[in-house]
Design a protein around this motif. Structure first.
Motif: not given
Length: 137
Positions: A82-86, A97-102
């Motif tokens: 998929g794509r990693a989204v910041r 804060r910064v997190t990543f989801k797929i």
């Protein structure tokens, strides 16, 4: 910001299924998996050491998500594309804060830790629709 992602990992908790209203249309369906993407490095003794793995939420938006919530299980080994989204956000103390989801296009079940596989002989609704494409009658 997003980028293409392919990773292999283990589902770490029971999948979370949700439906969202979509006006008069069919509701939007989300299956969220919490996956640990590991980085196994072989050691001299034949064992593996995990270096630099990470947890990420995996979102799979699909009309069959309701059916799949029973298919994906905690502990399963999966391959996610998929794509990693910041995502940038502020916590309760107003710290940035910064997190990543797929955002997954595909989630494949890998055969590790499976005792058996049962194949359905009845086509799913998406397969049934595909079989009629291009037929004339």
């Amino acid at each position: 910001m997003s980028t293409h992602f392919i990773g292999e990992g283990n589902i770490g908790s029971v999948p979370d299924y949700r439906e969202f209203p979509n006006g008069n249309e069919e509701p939007r369906r989300l299956l969220r998996l919490n996956v640990y993407f590991d980085n196994p490095i072989p050691k001299k003794d034949g064992e593996f050491e995990d270096r630099g793995g990470f947890w990420a939420p995996v979102e799979l938006w699909h009309r069959d998500a309701d059916h799949w919530k029973a298919l994906y299980q905690k502990g399963m080994r999966v391959l996610v594309e998929g794509r990693a989204v910041r995502e940038e956000w502020e916590d309760a103390e107003e710290n940035e804060r910064v997190t990543f989801k797929i955002e997954a296009r595909r989630v494949a079940i890998l055969p590790y830790r499976l005792d058996s596989v049962l194949l359905s002989t009845k086509p799913t609704s998406s397969e049934a629709g595909q079989s009629n494409v291009g037929s004339h009658g």
